[in-house]
Design a protein around this motif. Structure first.
Motif, PDB file in Angstrom:
ATOM      1  N   GLY A 122       0.827  -1.199   0.000  1.00 40.45           N
ATOM      2  CA  GLY A 122       0.000   0.000   0.000  1.00 40.45           C
ATOM      3  C   GLY A 122       0.856   1.242   0.000  1.00 40.45           C
ATOM      4  O   GLY A 122       2.049   1.212   0.333  1.00 40.45           O
ATOM      5  N   THR A 123       0.249   2.366  -0.345  1.00 40.56           N
ATOM      6  CA  THR A 123       1.003   3.607  -0.492  1.00 40.56           C
ATOM      7  C   THR A 123       1.039   4.456   0.775  1.00 40.56           C
ATOM      8  O   THR A 123       1.800   5.422   0.838  1.00 40.56           O
ATOM      9  CB  THR A 123       0.425   4.447  -1.645  1.00 40.56           C
ATOM     10  OG1 THR A 123      -0.959   4.715  -1.382  1.00 40.56           O
ATOM     11  CG2 THR A 123       0.555   3.711  -2.975  1.00 40.56           C
ATOM     12  N   PRO A 143       2.136  -0.812   5.252  1.00 34.50           N
ATOM     13  CA  PRO A 143       2.963  -2.017   5.349  1.00 34.50           C
ATOM     14  C   PRO A 143       2.789  -2.746   6.674  1.00 34.50           C
ATOM     15  O   PRO A 143       2.686  -3.981   6.700  1.00 34.50           O
ATOM     16  CB  PRO A 143       4.385  -1.472   5.176  1.00 34.50           C
ATOM     17  CG  PRO A 143       4.209  -0.240   4.342  1.00 34.50           C
ATOM     18  CD  PRO A 143       2.935   0.372   4.842  1.00 34.50           C
ATOM     19  N   ALA A 144       2.746  -2.025   7.790  1.00 38.11           N
ATOM     20  CA  ALA A 144       2.568  -2.682   9.086  1.00 38.11           C
ATOM     21  C   ALA A 144       1.185  -3.289   9.216  1.00 38.11           C
ATOM     22  O   ALA A 144       1.012  -4.379   9.759  1.00 38.11           O
ATOM     23  CB  ALA A 144       2.819  -1.680  10.219  1.00 38.11           C
ATOM     24  N   THR A 202      12.468  -7.594  -6.509  1.00 36.69           N
ATOM     25  CA  THR A 202      11.617  -7.938  -5.374  1.00 36.69           C
ATOM     26  C   THR A 202      10.632  -9.031  -5.774  1.00 36.69           C
ATOM     27  O   THR A 202      10.247  -9.156  -6.940  1.00 36.69           O
ATOM     28  CB  THR A 202      10.849  -6.690  -4.895  1.00 36.69           C
ATOM     29  OG1 THR A 202      11.772  -5.787  -4.297  1.00 36.69           O
ATOM     30  CG2 THR A 202       9.781  -7.020  -3.876  1.00 36.69           C
ATOM     31  N   VAL A 203      10.174  -9.787  -4.794  1.00 32.54           N
ATOM     32  CA  VAL A 203       9.203 -10.846  -5.021  1.00 32.54           C
ATOM     33  C   VAL A 203       7.865 -10.264  -5.503  1.00 32.54           C
ATOM     34  O   VAL A 203       7.501  -9.134  -5.164  1.00 32.54           O
ATOM     35  CB  VAL A 203       8.991 -11.672  -3.733  1.00 32.54           C
ATOM     36  CG1 VAL A 203       8.240 -10.876  -2.665  1.00 32.54           C
ATOM     37  CG2 VAL A 203       8.295 -12.986  -4.013  1.00 32.54           C
ATOM     38  N   VAL A 204       7.143 -11.031  -6.308  1.00 30.46           N
ATOM     39  CA  VAL A 204       5.767 -10.692  -6.696  1.00 30.46           C
ATOM     40  C   VAL A 204       4.857 -11.781  -6.160  1.00 30.46           C
ATOM     41  O   VAL A 204       4.936 -12.934  -6.584  1.00 30.46           O
ATOM     42  CB  VAL A 204       5.618 -10.574  -8.230  1.00 30.46           C
ATOM     43  CG1 VAL A 204       4.171 -10.308  -8.597  1.00 30.46           C
ATOM     44  CG2 VAL A 204       6.518  -9.475  -8.775  1.00 30.46           C
ATOM     45  N   ARG A 205       4.011 -11.414  -5.211  1.00 29.82           N
ATOM     46  CA  ARG A 205       3.040 -12.339  -4.636  1.00 29.82           C
ATOM     47  C   ARG A 205       1.753 -11.561  -4.364  1.00 29.82           C
ATOM     48  O   ARG A 205       1.488 -11.140  -3.239  1.00 29.82           O
ATOM     49  CB  ARG A 205       3.546 -12.936  -3.326  1.00 29.82           C
ATOM     50  CG  ARG A 205       4.702 -13.905  -3.453  1.00 29.82           C
ATOM     51  CD  ARG A 205       4.954 -14.548  -2.101  1.00 29.82           C
ATOM     52  NE  ARG A 205       6.197 -15.282  -2.054  1.00 29.82           N
ATOM     53  CZ  ARG A 205       6.757 -15.702  -0.922  1.00 29.82           C
ATOM     54  NH1 ARG A 205       6.163 -15.431   0.245  1.00 29.82           N
ATOM     55  NH2 ARG A 205       7.885 -16.373  -0.932  1.00 29.82           N
ATOM     56  N   ALA A 206       0.998 -11.350  -5.412  1.00 29.14           N
ATOM     57  CA  ALA A 206      -0.201 -10.523  -5.264  1.00 29.14           C
ATOM     58  C   ALA A 206      -1.173 -11.069  -4.235  1.00 29.14           C
ATOM     59  O   ALA A 206      -1.891 -10.309  -3.581  1.00 29.14           O
ATOM     60  CB  ALA A 206      -0.890 -10.376  -6.625  1.00 29.14           C
ATOM     61  N   GLN A 207      -1.195 -12.396  -4.062  1.00 30.96           N
ATOM     62  CA  GLN A 207      -2.115 -12.980  -3.088  1.00 30.96           C
ATOM     63  C   GLN A 207      -1.711 -12.636  -1.658  1.00 30.96           C
ATOM     64  O   GLN A 207      -2.545 -12.675  -0.744  1.00 30.96           O
ATOM     65  CB  GLN A 207      -2.208 -14.503  -3.268  1.00 30.96           C
ATOM     66  CG  GLN A 207      -0.979 -15.288  -2.843  1.00 30.96           C
ATOM     67  CD  GLN A 207       0.117 -15.334  -3.886  1.00 30.96           C
ATOM     68  OE1 GLN A 207       0.121 -14.548  -4.850  1.00 30.96           O
ATOM     69  NE2 GLN A 207       1.057 -16.269  -3.721  1.00 30.96           N
ATOM     70  N   GLU A 208      -0.441 -12.299  -1.432  1.00 36.82           N
ATOM     71  CA  GLU A 208       0.051 -11.963  -0.099  1.00 36.82           C
ATOM     72  C   GLU A 208       0.368 -10.483   0.050  1.00 36.82           C
ATOM     73  O   GLU A 208       0.547 -10.007   1.181  1.00 36.82           O
ATOM     74  CB  GLU A 208       1.305 -12.781   0.219  1.00 36.82           C
ATOM     75  CG  GLU A 208       1.078 -14.287   0.232  1.00 36.82           C
ATOM     76  CD  GLU A 208       2.365 -15.063   0.491  1.00 36.82           C
ATOM     77  OE1 GLU A 208       3.351 -14.455   0.980  1.00 36.82           O
ATOM     78  OE2 GLU A 208       2.391 -16.274   0.203  1.00 36.82           O
ATOM     79  N   MET A 209       0.474  -9.780  -1.065  1.00 38.87           N
ATOM     80  CA  MET A 209       0.860  -8.369  -1.040  1.00 38.87           C
ATOM     81  C   MET A 209      -0.270  -7.555  -1.664  1.00 38.87           C
ATOM     82  O   MET A 209      -0.350  -7.412  -2.894  1.00 38.87           O
ATOM     83  CB  MET A 209       2.170  -8.177  -1.807  1.00 38.87           C
ATOM     84  CG  MET A 209       3.360  -8.885  -1.178  1.00 38.87           C
ATOM     85  SD  MET A 209       4.855  -8.789  -2.201  1.00 38.87           S
ATOM     86  CE  MET A 209       6.093  -8.454  -0.949  1.00 38.87           C
ATOM     87  N   PRO A 210      -1.164  -7.016  -0.849  1.00 38.36           N
ATOM     88  CA  PRO A 210      -2.360  -6.365  -1.392  1.00 38.36           C
ATOM     89  C   PRO A 210      -2.082  -5.161  -2.279  1.00 38.36           C
ATOM     90  O   PRO A 210      -2.899  -4.825  -3.131  1.00 38.36           O
ATOM     91  CB  PRO A 210      -3.144  -5.956  -0.139  1.00 38.36           C
ATOM     92  CG  PRO A 210      -2.174  -6.014   0.984  1.00 38.36           C
ATOM     93  CD  PRO A 210      -1.170  -7.053   0.627  1.00 38.36           C
ATOM     94  N   GLY A 211      -0.919  -4.545  -2.125  1.00 44.37           N
ATOM     95  CA  GLY A 211      -0.587  -3.429  -2.992  1.00 44.37           C
ATOM     96  C   GLY A 211      -0.291  -3.831  -4.416  1.00 44.37           C
ATOM     97  O   GLY A 211      -0.257  -2.984  -5.314  1.00 44.37           O
ATOM     98  N   PRO A 216      10.913  -7.486  10.380  1.00 44.09           N
ATOM     99  CA  PRO A 216       9.455  -7.610  10.244  1.00 44.09           C
ATOM    100  C   PRO A 216       9.070  -7.549   8.769  1.00 44.09           C
ATOM    101  O   PRO A 216       9.812  -7.016   7.933  1.00 44.09           O
ATOM    102  CB  PRO A 216       8.917  -6.382  10.999  1.00 44.09           C
ATOM    103  CG  PRO A 216      10.050  -5.874  11.825  1.00 44.09           C
ATOM    104  CD  PRO A 216      11.298  -6.258  11.076  1.00 44.09           C
ATOM    105  N   ASN A 217       7.911  -8.075   8.440  1.00 45.42           N
ATOM    106  CA  ASN A 217       7.457  -8.059   7.047  1.00 45.42           C
ATOM    107  C   ASN A 217       7.488  -6.659   6.456  1.00 45.42           C
ATOM    108  O   ASN A 217       7.898  -6.455   5.315  1.00 45.42           O
ATOM    109  CB  ASN A 217       6.043  -8.634   6.951  1.00 45.42           C
ATOM    110  CG  ASN A 217       5.999 -10.137   7.132  1.00 45.42           C
ATOM    111  OD1 ASN A 217       7.037 -10.795   7.179  1.00 45.42           O
ATOM    112  ND2 ASN A 217       4.805 -10.694   7.234  1.00 45.42           N
ATOM    113  N   GLN A 218       7.020  -5.680   7.233  1.00 48.87           N
ATOM    114  CA  GLN A 218       6.890  -4.326   6.710  1.00 48.87           C
ATOM    115  C   GLN A 218       8.226  -3.640   6.451  1.00 48.87           C
ATOM    116  O   GLN A 218       8.281  -2.627   5.756  1.00 48.87           O
ATOM    117  CB  GLN A 218       6.041  -3.467   7.648  1.00 48.87           C
ATOM    118  CG  GLN A 218       6.617  -3.278   9.046  1.00 48.87           C
ATOM    119  CD  GLN A 218       6.141  -4.325  10.025  1.00 48.87           C
ATOM    120  OE1 GLN A 218       5.818  -5.448   9.643  1.00 48.87           O
ATOM    121  NE2 GLN A 218       6.059  -3.956  11.290  1.00 48.87           N
ATOM    122  N   ASN A 219       9.305  -4.198   6.986  1.00 47.43           N
ATOM    123  CA  ASN A 219      10.630  -3.618   6.776  1.00 47.43           C
ATOM    124  C   ASN A 219      11.439  -4.355   5.722  1.00 47.43           C
ATOM    125  O   ASN A 219      12.619  -4.059   5.535  1.00 47.43           O
ATOM    126  CB  ASN A 219      11.405  -3.572   8.086  1.00 47.43           C
ATOM    127  CG  ASN A 219      10.837  -2.558   9.060  1.00 47.43           C
ATOM    128  OD1 ASN A 219      10.057  -2.908   9.945  1.00 47.43           O
ATOM    129  ND2 ASN A 219      11.188  -1.295   8.895  1.00 47.43           N
TER     130      ASN A 219
END
Length: 318
Positions: A81-82, A87-88, A167-176, A214-217
């Motif tokens: 997300g922007t 991210p958190a 960077t990885v592309v995983r749209a199912q896990e990364m809503p952005g 953490p994921n967001q970092n």
């Protein structure tokens, strides 16, 4: 030990830890910890964020650390997300294990390297200044290893001049990354000149504040180049490719007049929409508080890196 200060952003804007570590994440990270603990670099810790064993290093600006709360809740990671809090708040479904990085291109020994093998490298805690292109800054105790350690294992060819990252592309896990209107094309890509990548200051970070990322970092592994603007620090890396030509980079492709390939912190080269002469340190009082300070050339790392750009016009090669 230096005193942690409260985050500069208001408390109402900070996502509490309980909100972004849900039951699913605790179970998932606990399972991941079971795998990662096979590495000698990991110690038993709380299931959501395992502790990392890292030796102290000489890299420390001697400044107050930004609070862990601010560092882990005020982020740019558009894959989630922007908004700074996205991210958190939205990275709970991202699973950073198992993980590996493919190293290919102009190397003698291409191939994948797993996260557990990288965690077995000698890890250091390095406290670096971090300067965002948006004119705010932090001081962060990263844990990681020199990128040169990873590249040396692949044996770059003499024709290699640049290093590209993906960077990885995983749209199912990364809503952005999903939806009809995307903020940028995926995957996010970045790049460095080979001499920049091999510089001792450049690290691959696997943790901060004594724990895994953490994921967001940028979990589980990200790039940190402290003399460049923060957007060069690509997160959740899955591929490193050595090339002869300058690789494309995401922000440069989107707005080349605003974001150059080099992205060196330079108070004399303004962003087209704001000054870079000063920065606001995230360490207490509200974003528009009294923490303004002059921006340092190369973010204060000029003694170590200025020679990399000898003879270059840094207003043209920005």
């Amino acid at each position: 030990m230096r005193r942690y200060r409260p985050p500069l952003i208001p408390g109402s804007e900070i996502t509490p830890e309980s909100a972004y570590f849900g039951r699913r994440d605790i179970l998932r990270m606990a399972a991941a910890g079971g795998i990662a603990m096979a590495s000698p670099s990991l110690a038993v810790a709380a299931p959501e964020l395992a502790a990392l064993d890292a030796k102290p290093s000489r890299y420390d600006p001697g400044e107050d650390l930004t609070s862990e709360e601010a560092v882990t809740t005020y982020n740019n990671f558009y894959e989630f997300g922007t908004g700074k809090g996205d991210p958190a708040a939205r990275s709970g479904d991202f699973n950073p294990r198992p993980w590996s990085i493919m190293i290919d291109g102009l190397v003698n020994k291409p191939g994948e390297i797993g996260l557990e093998e990288m965690l077995a490298f000698e890890l250091e805690e390095r406290t670096y200044r971090m300067r965002c292109v948006e004119a705010w800054s932090m001081v962060i105790p990263w844990i990681g290893f020199p990128l040169s350690t990873l590249l040396a294992r692949a044996e770059p060819l003499g024709s290699a001049k640049y290093v590209a990252f993906e960077t990885v592309v995983r749209a199912q896990e990364m809503p952005g990354q999903r939806g009809a209107f995307q903020p940028m094309p995926w995957p996010y890509v970045e790049g460095l000149r080979l001499d920049e990548a091999m510089h001792p200051l450049t690290i691959m970070s696997v943790g901060l504040y004594g724990k895994v990322l953490p994921n967001q970092n940028g979990a589980p592994i990200r790039l940190v180049v402290p003399w460049k603007y923060g957007f060069k620090g690509i997160k959740s890396i899955v591929r490193v490719t050595l090339t002869e030509e300058e690789p494309p980079t995401s922000w440069n492709m989107l707005a080349p007049h605003e974001y150059g390939f080099y992205a060196n912190v330079n108070p004399e080269v303004d962003h087209p929409r704001w000054s870079q002469a000063s920065e606001n340190r995230i360490d207490g009082g509200g974003f528009f508080g009294s923490n303004q300070r002059p921006t340092l050339m190369f973010n204060g790392y000029g003694d170590e890196v200025a020679s990399l750009y000898s003879g270059m016009d840094l207003t043209a090669k920005f």
